[in-house]
Design a protein around this motif. Sequence first.
Motif, PDB file in Angstrom:
ATOM      1  N   ILE A 386       0.830  -1.198   0.000  1.00  8.37           N
ATOM      2  CA  ILE A 386       0.000   0.000   0.000  1.00  8.37           C
ATOM      3  C   ILE A 386       0.870   1.255   0.000  1.00  8.37           C
ATOM      4  O   ILE A 386       0.674   2.189  -0.790  1.00  8.37           O
ATOM      5  N   ILE A 390       1.026   4.140  -3.017  1.00  9.85           N
ATOM      6  CA  ILE A 390       0.713   5.538  -2.763  1.00  9.85           C
ATOM      7  C   ILE A 390       1.886   6.426  -3.155  1.00  9.85           C
ATOM      8  O   ILE A 390       1.715   7.472  -3.796  1.00  9.85           O
ATOM      9  N   SER A 391       3.125   5.974  -2.850  1.00 13.77           N
ATOM     10  CA  SER A 391       4.301   6.781  -3.190  1.00 13.77           C
ATOM     11  C   SER A 391       4.435   6.937  -4.698  1.00 13.77           C
ATOM     12  O   SER A 391       4.695   8.032  -5.204  1.00 13.77           O
ATOM     13  N   LEU A 394       1.858   9.380  -5.953  1.00 12.60           N
ATOM     14  CA  LEU A 394       2.183  10.767  -5.618  1.00 12.60           C
ATOM     15  C   LEU A 394       3.293  11.286  -6.524  1.00 12.60           C
ATOM     16  O   LEU A 394       3.242  12.422  -7.005  1.00 12.60           O
TER      17      LEU A 394
END
Length: 411
Positions: A386, A390-391, A394
């Motif tokens: 997860i 997300i990284s 972004l």
Amino acid sequence: MSRSGFVARFALPAALVFLAAAPLSGQPSDDDCLVCHGDSGLKGGQGQSLFVDGAKSAASIHGSAGISCVDCHSDLAKVSDFPHAGKLKPVACASCHEAAAAAVGQSAHGSAHSGPKPFAVLCKDCHGTHEIRASADASSRTFSLNIPETCTACHLSRVPNARGPGFVGQYLQSVHFRALSKAGLNSAATCVSCHGGHDVRLVDDSRSKVARPNIISTCGACHAGIERDYLEGVHGKAYVKGSRDVPVCTDCHAEHDIRSPADLGSIVYATKVAAVCSRCHDDESLARQYGLLTSRLKTYAASYHGMASKSGETRVANCASCHGHHDIRPSNDPRSSVNPANLAATCGTCHAGAGVNFSKGRIHVVSERTENRWAYTVKIVYLVVIGGLISVFLAFIAADLYRRLRGRWTR
Ligand code: HEC
Ligand code: HEC
Ligand code: HEC
Ligand code: HEC
Ligand code: HEC
Ligand code: HEC
Ligand code: HEC
Ligand code: HEC
Ligand code: HEC
Ligand code: HEC
Ligand code: HEC
């Protein structure tokens, strides 16, 4: 009273009585002594009373055994001139009670034990002098009901206490002292039941009745059924093998401040049991050494029972309700109250009609690495994936934004 006044008031009549009553040879009789010492106003040089109650003395164990004044005050045995010379030798109880004197000599109260003592403890400190009775006699200072008073005369404050002031005095709040003083129950524990009478030892001496290797049989002398249960449990079995890490009676009940478990002041009052058990069962190094599961308190505290207990509810289960208290056994022992085969009955003591299904759920649910490797691994993989996603997402947005802004600026 001046010396000459004394002679006028006592010595002369006494001497006359003495001459009249005493056989020409032999020892002075008790009556000879009581002529002067039977006077309740008789005082010595320092103003101390020299009165001896003849009736009490005659009724004492020594009086009734025919022991006379001069059997004890032996330096007056051959005196025939009264008043006698001042200072006398201290009475040597040992001359007749050799065994008792030897035992006391070896004890913490005797001279034989090493180390500095604040002061000497004498026979008369525990037994008195002229009113000594057999210990079975209710008026004796060594009669069970009178023991606490005899010992606390020194141990409340005169004798320094390694465990802090007030440690010995806690006994006076205990279930034992209450039974002794309120109910007159002379089978309750006194100082002597736990420490011995003549054979009192320093508490760190391995021969002490309260030393770890001896404490189970000391309490077990009266609590025989509990001693038996304890020795059959997991703690007791390890205790017999010499383990110093398992709890003994006093770890769970205190040393002097022993209370009924129903008493709010007891360290095993229902809502306090978890704290007593987890002192060891949440101790990482102990757990590693014995291969025990930890997080018992954490998981209990997170359970319905634990939360309710924390808020003061006493009817919910504590560690001892499920595991038992004296004959605690590992869950793989068929006689354990938490063995899968017995669990329905264990929950059923409070949850009427609890069946196998009710009791199936894990009680100590944990997801820590040491306890449940799979749950831990899944949790870690999940977090990594997860987090990674997300990284990346972004980074993509940031790159896109940068590209657009740069296009605008250059334009
Ligand atoms: C004529 C009176 C008289 C008679 C009889 C008498 N005493 Fe005394 N006794 C005294 C006096 C006075 C003192 C205090 C002496 C002093 O303080 O100098 C004393 C002191 C004592 C003491 C305390 C000594 C100390 O070391 O403090 C003892 C013990 C004692 N007597 C025992 C006896 C015995 C035992 C007898 C009988 C054999 C006896 N007395 C007979 C007058 C008497
Ligand atoms: C079992 C032994 C014993 C007998 C018997 C005995 N005494 Fe004592 N007496 C003592 C002891 C112990 C003391 C405390 C002083 C000491 O240790 O020497 C004492 C102290 C005394 C004292 C000093 C005051 C006091 O009370 O401390 C007097 C006086 C005295 N005794 C008189 C007598 C007389 C009189 C008799 C006989 C009626 C008698 N004693 C019988 C053991 C005895
Ligand atoms: C610390 C207190 C204490 C001291 C000091 C003490 N005793 Fe005792 N004694 C007791 C108690 C308590 C008993 C009752 C028996 C028991 O429960 O152990 C007793 C019992 C006795 C008995 C009867 C039982 C037996 O063992 O035959 C005699 C005799 C006796 N003591 C003599 C002495 C003599 C002599 C001295 C001094 C050398 C002395 N005691 C010092 C507390 C003491
Ligand atoms: C002259 C010998 C003699 C002297 C000295 C003596 N006693 Fe005794 N004591 C006896 C006798 C005898 C008995 C009675 C024994 C019996 O009936 O079992 C006795 C009994 C006792 C008992 C009761 C024992 C029991 O069965 O519970 C105690 C306690 C005791 N003595 C303590 C002392 C103390 C403390 C001293 C010193 C102050 C002392 N005695 C000095 C001879 C003596
Ligand atoms: C139910 C048993 C029990 C009773 C009753 C009891 N004790 Fe203790 N006592 C103990 C234990 C256990 C210890 C602590 C041993 C240790 O620290 O390992 C202890 C410790 C002590 C200590 C040593 C304190 C220190 O400085 O460390 C003294 C002194 C003492 N007790 C005196 C007494 C006196 C006096 C009484 C009676 C008023 C009494 N005890 C009643 C069990 C008992
Ligand atoms: C006259 C005062 C006196 C009386 C009475 C007395 N004691 Fe003591 N007790 C002492 C002294 C002094 C010590 C030695 C303390 C030391 O060595 O640090 C001691 C030591 C002890 C110890 C060992 C404490 C430790 O630090 O390990 C215990 C236990 C004990 N006594 C129990 C008792 C019992 C039980 C009684 C009653 C039967 C009693 N005592 C009566 C003065 C007394
Ligand atoms: C691991 C801790 C632990 C040890 C060790 C322990 N107890 Fe207990 N004991 C308890 C708990 C918890 C209770 C209260 C159970 C309840 O609330 O029903 C209890 C209750 C008791 C009771 C009240 C009667 C009963 O069974 O409910 C007595 C008496 C007692 N213990 C004595 C002892 C003696 C004596 C020993 C040493 C042989 C001992 N205990 C060892 C934890 C312990
Ligand atoms: C001389 C005998 C004796 C000895 C030794 C003794 N006890 Fe007791 N104990 C009793 C008696 C009797 C009672 C019951 C008092 C009452 O119900 O009022 C009792 C009560 C208790 C209770 C309260 C039980 C309840 O349900 O209220 C506990 C806990 C306890 N003892 C623990 C201990 C421990 C721990 C030891 C050792 C350090 C010990 N006892 C040594 C006789 C003894
Ligand atoms: C003084 C430390 C200590 C206290 C307090 C203590 N325990 Fe233990 N316990 C141990 C030790 C050490 C073992 C391991 C004994 C062995 O296996 O040799 C153990 C073993 C156990 C086991 C068996 C574990 C297994 O995996 O085999 C259970 C269940 C248990 N204790 C429950 C309790 C409960 C419930 C309490 C409170 C009422 C308690 N213990 C209080 C030290 C303690
Ligand atoms: C509601 C009942 C319940 C309560 C409350 C409870 N336990 Fe347990 N405990 C169990 C059951 C069932 C097991 C065996 C299955 C498991 O590990 O979940 C167990 C397992 C254990 C084990 C491992 C023993 C073995 O043999 O597997 C220890 C140690 C333990 N518990 C200590 C405690 C301590 C300490 C407390 C209090 C803080 C406590 N438990 C509260 C039911 C309970
Ligand atoms: C000492 C009594 C006692 C024991 C033993 C006990 N419980 Fe409970 N438990 C309670 C009480 C009281 C409640 C609170 C409310 C109620 O049930 O009404 C409760 C609540 C619960 C709850 C949450 C509320 C609910 O009713 O759903 C669960 C789940 C539970 N217990 C499971 C267990 C299991 C499983 C065991 C056996 C391993 C067990 N209990 C053993 C007293 C106990």
